[in-house]
Write a protein that holds these residues in place. Sequence first.
Motif, PDB file in Angstrom:
ATOM      1  N   LEU A 757      -2.766  26.271   8.911  1.00  0.00           N
ATOM      2  CA  LEU A 757      -1.851  27.458   8.316  1.00  0.00           C
ATOM      3  C   LEU A 757      -1.632  27.853   9.471  1.00  0.00           C
ATOM      4  O   LEU A 757      -0.416  28.455  10.094  1.00  0.00           O
ATOM      5  CB  LEU A 757      -1.439  28.157   7.119  1.00  0.00           C
ATOM      6  CG  LEU A 757      -1.125  27.836   5.604  1.00  0.00           C
ATOM      7  CD1 LEU A 757      -1.639  28.566   4.750  1.00  0.00           C
ATOM      8  CD2 LEU A 757       0.516  26.684   5.895  1.00  0.00           C
ATOM      9  N   ALA A 758      -2.633  28.824  10.077  1.00  0.00           N
ATOM     10  CA  ALA A 758      -2.786  29.691  11.433  1.00  0.00           C
ATOM     11  C   ALA A 758      -2.593  29.133  12.444  1.00  0.00           C
ATOM     12  O   ALA A 758      -1.967  29.673  13.176  1.00  0.00           O
ATOM     13  CB  ALA A 758      -4.512  29.604  11.589  1.00  0.00           C
ATOM     14  N   GLU A 759      -2.697  27.696  12.962  1.00  0.00           N
ATOM     15  CA  GLU A 759      -2.370  26.398  13.598  1.00  0.00           C
ATOM     16  C   GLU A 759      -0.729  26.467  13.894  1.00  0.00           C
ATOM     17  O   GLU A 759      -0.454  26.490  14.392  1.00  0.00           O
ATOM     18  CB  GLU A 759      -3.151  25.249  13.772  1.00  0.00           C
ATOM     19  CG  GLU A 759      -4.563  25.382  13.638  1.00  0.00           C
ATOM     20  CD  GLU A 759      -4.698  23.701  14.159  1.00  0.00           C
ATOM     21  OE1 GLU A 759      -5.645  23.579  14.857  1.00  0.00           O
ATOM     22  OE2 GLU A 759      -4.834  22.752  12.908  1.00  0.00           O
ATOM     23  N   LEU A 760       0.051  26.445  12.335  1.00  0.00           N
ATOM     24  CA  LEU A 760       1.111  25.907  12.275  1.00  0.00           C
ATOM     25  C   LEU A 760       1.766  27.906  12.591  1.00  0.00           C
ATOM     26  O   LEU A 760       3.006  27.886  13.352  1.00  0.00           O
ATOM     27  CB  LEU A 760       1.536  25.056  11.401  1.00  0.00           C
ATOM     28  CG  LEU A 760       1.665  24.169  10.404  1.00  0.00           C
ATOM     29  CD1 LEU A 760       1.994  23.831   9.436  1.00  0.00           C
ATOM     30  CD2 LEU A 760       3.230  23.725  11.945  1.00  0.00           C
ATOM     31  N   ASP A 761       1.419  29.139  12.176  1.00  0.00           N
ATOM     32  CA  ASP A 761       1.780  30.286  12.172  1.00  0.00           C
ATOM     33  C   ASP A 761       2.462  30.695  14.185  1.00  0.00           C
ATOM     34  O   ASP A 761       3.159  30.755  13.955  1.00  0.00           O
ATOM     35  CB  ASP A 761       1.112  30.794  12.080  1.00  0.00           C
ATOM     36  CG  ASP A 761       1.502  31.928  12.281  1.00  0.00           C
ATOM     37  OD1 ASP A 761       2.392  32.986  11.456  1.00  0.00           O
ATOM     38  OD2 ASP A 761       1.344  33.503  12.992  1.00  0.00           O
ATOM     39  N   HIS A 762       1.386  29.678  14.714  1.00  0.00           N
ATOM     40  CA  HIS A 762       1.134  29.967  16.460  1.00  0.00           C
ATOM     41  C   HIS A 762       2.171  28.978  16.118  1.00  0.00           C
ATOM     42  O   HIS A 762       3.234  29.297  17.990  1.00  0.00           O
ATOM     43  CB  HIS A 762       0.245  29.418  16.438  1.00  0.00           C
ATOM     44  CG  HIS A 762      -0.426  29.660  18.449  1.00  0.00           C
ATOM     45  ND1 HIS A 762      -0.312  31.116  19.260  1.00  0.00           N
ATOM     46  CD2 HIS A 762      -0.197  28.944  19.084  1.00  0.00           C
ATOM     47  CE1 HIS A 762       0.569  30.277  20.495  1.00  0.00           C
ATOM     48  NE2 HIS A 762       0.470  28.784  20.344  1.00  0.00           N
ATOM     49  N   LYS A 763       2.305  28.021  16.188  1.00  0.00           N
ATOM     50  CA  LYS A 763       3.346  27.235  16.638  1.00  0.00           C
ATOM     51  C   LYS A 763       4.571  26.666  16.138  1.00  0.00           C
ATOM     52  O   LYS A 763       5.661  26.760  17.319  1.00  0.00           O
ATOM     53  CB  LYS A 763       2.524  25.365  16.292  1.00  0.00           C
ATOM     54  CG  LYS A 763       3.435  24.770  16.668  1.00  0.00           C
ATOM     55  CD  LYS A 763       3.061  22.869  16.698  1.00  0.00           C
ATOM     56  CE  LYS A 763       1.419  22.822  17.054  1.00  0.00           C
ATOM     57  NZ  LYS A 763       1.185  21.271  16.946  1.00  0.00           N
ATOM     58  N   VAL A 764       4.724  27.897  15.141  1.00  0.00           N
ATOM     59  CA  VAL A 764       6.098  27.482  14.686  1.00  0.00           C
ATOM     60  C   VAL A 764       6.644  29.656  15.426  1.00  0.00           C
ATOM     61  O   VAL A 764       7.582  29.483  15.964  1.00  0.00           O
ATOM     62  CB  VAL A 764       5.701  28.414  12.734  1.00  0.00           C
ATOM     63  CG1 VAL A 764       7.607  29.151  12.685  1.00  0.00           C
ATOM     64  CG2 VAL A 764       5.868  26.859  12.751  1.00  0.00           C
ATOM     65  N   ARG A 765       5.967  29.992  15.794  1.00  0.00           N
ATOM     66  CA  ARG A 765       5.951  31.565  16.047  1.00  0.00           C
ATOM     67  C   ARG A 765       6.236  30.851  17.478  1.00  0.00           C
ATOM     68  O   ARG A 765       7.544  31.856  18.333  1.00  0.00           O
ATOM     69  CB  ARG A 765       4.973  32.711  16.303  1.00  0.00           C
ATOM     70  CG  ARG A 765       4.856  32.682  14.718  1.00  0.00           C
ATOM     71  CD  ARG A 765       3.831  34.278  14.681  1.00  0.00           C
ATOM     72  NE  ARG A 765       3.534  34.620  13.057  1.00  0.00           N
ATOM     73  CZ  ARG A 765       4.476  35.755  13.205  1.00  0.00           C
ATOM     74  NH1 ARG A 765       5.833  36.432  13.346  1.00  0.00           N
ATOM     75  NH2 ARG A 765       4.177  36.036  11.776  1.00  0.00           N
ATOM     76  N   SER A 766       5.923  30.502  18.711  1.00  0.00           N
ATOM     77  CA  SER A 766       6.088  29.703  19.806  1.00  0.00           C
ATOM     78  C   SER A 766       6.872  29.364  19.798  1.00  0.00           C
ATOM     79  O   SER A 766       7.655  29.304  20.955  1.00  0.00           O
ATOM     80  CB  SER A 766       4.639  29.664  20.743  1.00  0.00           C
ATOM     81  OG  SER A 766       4.140  28.424  19.954  1.00  0.00           O
ATOM     82  N   GLY A 767       7.295  28.512  19.206  1.00  0.00           N
ATOM     83  CA  GLY A 767       8.448  26.286  18.940  1.00  0.00           C
ATOM     84  C   GLY A 767       9.863  27.789  18.652  1.00  0.00           C
ATOM     85  O   GLY A 767      10.486  27.227  19.772  1.00  0.00           O
ATOM     86  N   TYR A 768      10.251  28.812  17.914  1.00  0.00           N
ATOM     87  CA  TYR A 768      11.347  29.712  17.937  1.00  0.00           C
ATOM     88  C   TYR A 768      11.478  30.668  19.043  1.00  0.00           C
ATOM     89  O   TYR A 768      12.456  31.013  19.683  1.00  0.00           O
ATOM     90  CB  TYR A 768      10.750  30.807  16.667  1.00  0.00           C
ATOM     91  CG  TYR A 768      11.407  29.720  15.152  1.00  0.00           C
ATOM     92  CD1 TYR A 768      12.123  28.846  15.418  1.00  0.00           C
ATOM     93  CD2 TYR A 768      11.085  29.840  13.895  1.00  0.00           C
ATOM     94  CE1 TYR A 768      12.651  28.150  14.048  1.00  0.00           C
ATOM     95  CE2 TYR A 768      10.671  28.724  12.692  1.00  0.00           C
ATOM     96  CZ  TYR A 768      12.580  28.252  12.907  1.00  0.00           C
ATOM     97  OH  TYR A 768      12.576  27.968  11.923  1.00  0.00           O
ATOM     98  N   LYS A 769      10.172  31.262  19.368  1.00  0.00           N
ATOM     99  CA  LYS A 769      11.018  32.348  20.749  1.00  0.00           C
ATOM    100  C   LYS A 769      11.365  31.160  21.755  1.00  0.00           C
ATOM    101  O   LYS A 769      11.607  31.528  22.745  1.00  0.00           O
ATOM    102  CB  LYS A 769       9.277  32.539  21.089  1.00  0.00           C
ATOM    103  CG  LYS A 769       9.085  33.988  20.502  1.00  0.00           C
ATOM    104  CD  LYS A 769       7.532  34.522  20.670  1.00  0.00           C
ATOM    105  CE  LYS A 769       7.375  35.178  19.674  1.00  0.00           C
ATOM    106  NZ  LYS A 769       6.029  36.601  19.917  1.00  0.00           N
ATOM    107  N   ALA A 770      10.594  29.791  22.348  1.00  0.00           N
ATOM    108  CA  ALA A 770      10.971  29.102  22.836  1.00  0.00           C
ATOM    109  C   ALA A 770      11.978  27.688  22.860  1.00  0.00           C
ATOM    110  O   ALA A 770      12.457  27.601  23.783  1.00  0.00           O
ATOM    111  CB  ALA A 770       9.518  27.809  23.130  1.00  0.00           C
TER     112      ALA A 770
END
Length: 988
Positions: A757-770
């Motif tokens: 979940l912690a890995e995904l949280d980073h990927k989701v936030r960075s993905g949405y920002k990009a």
Amino acid sequence: MSDQTPDYKDTLNLPKTDFPMRAGLPKREPEWLERWEKIGIYDRLREKNGRDSFVLHDGPPYANGHLHIGHALNKTIKDMIVRSHQMMGYDSRYVPGWDCHGLPIEWKIEEQYRQKGKDKDEVPVVDFRQECRKFAEGWVDIQRDEFKRLGITGNWDDPYLTMAFHAEAVIAAEFQKFLMNGTLYQGSKPVMWSPVEQTALAEAEVEYHDKESFTIWVKFRVVPSRPGPRAGASGAEVPGQARDGVGSDLTGAHVVIWTTTPWTIPSNKGVVYGDSFAYGLYQVTDTPEECWASVGDRFILADKLAGDVMRRARLDDGMWTRVRDVTAEELSGLLLQHPFAGAEGANGEWDDLRDFRAAPFVTDEEGTGFVHCAPSHGMEEYELYRDLNMLDQVITYNVMDDGSFREDLPFFGGRMILKPNGKEGDANAAVIDKLVEVGGLLARGRIKHSYPHSWRSKAPVIYRNTPQWFAAIDVPAGGDDTYGKTIRERALTSIDDLVKFTPQTGRNRLYSMIETRPDWVLSRQRAWGVPLTCFTRKGALPTDEGFLLRDDKVNARIIEAFEAEGADAWYADGAKERFLGNDYDPSDWEQVFDVLDVWFDSGSTHAFVLRDRADGTADGIADVYMEGTDQHRGWFHSSLLQACGTIGRAPYRNVVTHGFTLDEKGNKMSKSLGNTIVPEEVVRQYGADILRLWVAQTDYTADQRIGPEILKGVADSYRRLRNTMRFMLGSLAQFDESQRVAPDDMPELEHWVLHRLAELDHKVRSGYKAFDFQGVFSAIFNFCTVDLSAFYFDIRKDVLYCDGESARAHAARTVLDLLFHRLTTWLAPILPFTTEDVWLSRVSGDDSSVHLQDFPATPADWLDEPLAAKWAMIRRARRVVTAALEIQRADKVIGASLEAAPVVHVRNGDMLGALKTVDFADICITSSISLTADPLPQEAFRLPEVEGVGVVFEKAEGQKCQRCWKILPDVGHHAHAGVCGRCNEALR
């Protein structure tokens, strides 16, 4: 199970949920839309104080028809950007808008007039404009409902319209800034002109399609030269080289030109050549029966192209010979005669000698090595003669607004280049026939090539010299010059220093367009739009001082009237007197009635939306502009030019671009091919969330494909995701806060889920920002299907169903609760309807909504890379076990994995050690398992990709527990009949 064994089914904690297996989206989605409107989601989000602003500025669609699939793609991407940034903690505002002026709406009203037998020219212009306004209003309402049905959130109650009075006033005021800063000028130069629509077009209004055109090879006779200065096109003398003794044997030869626009020959004023090419003199020695050449004819041609020209003239090898070289020096001393010179009935129209000189735009790749120049119909020729200060000698006005030749043009008066329906007119044929008659034609043919067409009428366009209003992009524009003095300098600096492009290729595309573009044509010869609010002095030339009236008080009166009455005030009786006031004599001034290019309208939206509205931005700059790739020459382009002329920089920080939507085979959609996908039909069959999911699954930065089979695949992905959510909801039915377990007290498997979940949280936030929605959804979907459904849920079903109120069960439900809050919010920007359904299945309250939530904060200390590495080894070993058991199941040796008790041979010591620290039998969903470092037996099952692990199948020993179905030796030895020790404890 014997008759004496109780039925333990009711003692299990089986999933319980009202969340339906079948989504029923087409029926249920409108109910959520009504609910969101009732509880005022968008307005409530605006009440969240203390947030940084994030604004996506909407590129306005045109208000003249139902939505197509491109609209759905565009608005869905925008919605995902807006929703995701809101849930990442921003005040993410979205004001939808519409482009309301312009030719397509005029055409619709004119069409209605024709059906009623009315003549547009007999209708007062204000009445006509009012009908255009009413037409646009109707389509705004229709499109608004269609966009809302797709789940698009925004300020739908107060959108922006380019035809709103304030918008028209601001557009006029923005135009006046160009008037006042000196970049506005009236010029007469070739512009792309639509004879069908009878107006100038901008590059953004043009699209390129294949067109079959006439091709002709035309002879320009070399006339006897005389000593003295070079003659200009009209016979006027301009400095040049003397002609004594230069190429005397060239007299009577012909320079041959090639063109795909025969209709421009009557406007020819010169011929140009390349001074670095090899040219030769060629003579005809023999001819076939049908040929426009004669024995003895001499032609000057580029050596590289001579053979092709002769073949076009039906002259085979052996029918012509190369006489000698023709040098650039010789060419510079020649004069040419127009093929129509001296023709009977020409009335001297073409008797002046043609200009002949070198030019940099000539190529020897096709044609003859010579280019005929009609500067009124070609930009390169225009610029050549402009730089020579010869425009007054070479500009013609032979072609009228409707694409016909002027009535008094000899031979061709009234001939049409294009018919009113956009089809080929009779002008080309008439010119070719006359060339044949006067002996001016060497060859003719047809060519299929890419040719500019109006994107509205789909009819070909022409280059035509007409008086138009331009914004100069290479003169100082005044105001803030931080990023450059001219519009072009500011635009290029903005692209390099101020704007981030997604994808990055958008930067190169826009930069190259701005780098090479000509001045901006602002004027259109139409009625429905914002007029060019300026006055010109009667009798003055555009180059005269004081030609344009520049007066702040006059400008202010115009803007004040537009704010109160709209742009119709410009057309009202007495408007000139009203705006000039007592300061000027109205008889001295002409009022301009051209309307602004609609791209100026939409390019100005940053001023009346971002700058002027309360829900705009503090600095008038948008965080994102997002449109299709065609808008590099459209809205991105015009907004950049307009803003660089008025505020000195780009009006955006990010430019996001999507590609075009194609059918399943990669073909462009068209009604004639029957391969169109209509958003309304997709929504009716599947629901809007399926259409949105298609958007999320595709790489929108490239062209995307959609069709029935693709949508079926999207629906299948949706079902798999929905089943994951349904299991999660069912297993959370009995969870309450009293059962919550702290992360430190959880088993390793739950710790591993928290790490993911912690890995995904980073990927989701960075993905949405990009703006990488494909990356975000792919990561979440793989996590749900691979990590959860096929692994964690599969393993923990036993604990959740059978353990009772154990610490393990409480830890698993705690993790499920953490999953619930993250998955529903992470997916909400993509699947707003489904995630609302999931959310309301657990969270009660009349005004509750997942769309009022933010992404939950995820503790950084959930990350545990050593644990992740350990569980990666465990999962690799598990794959070998499950693959081995699947073979036994397929061979009907066992019916379920719980009937097995395999022996697992592990060569790697670290892996073996990791497996011994966990209950590997539970992880493999077997009743028991044996781990050993013994060498892998010959008969052991292996997977090539997992080296050093082998599985020997053994059946489980003991009896089957009638509650958990494990086969264990202790079954039947406890107080409760037919159960294992674990289940006996749960039943106590």
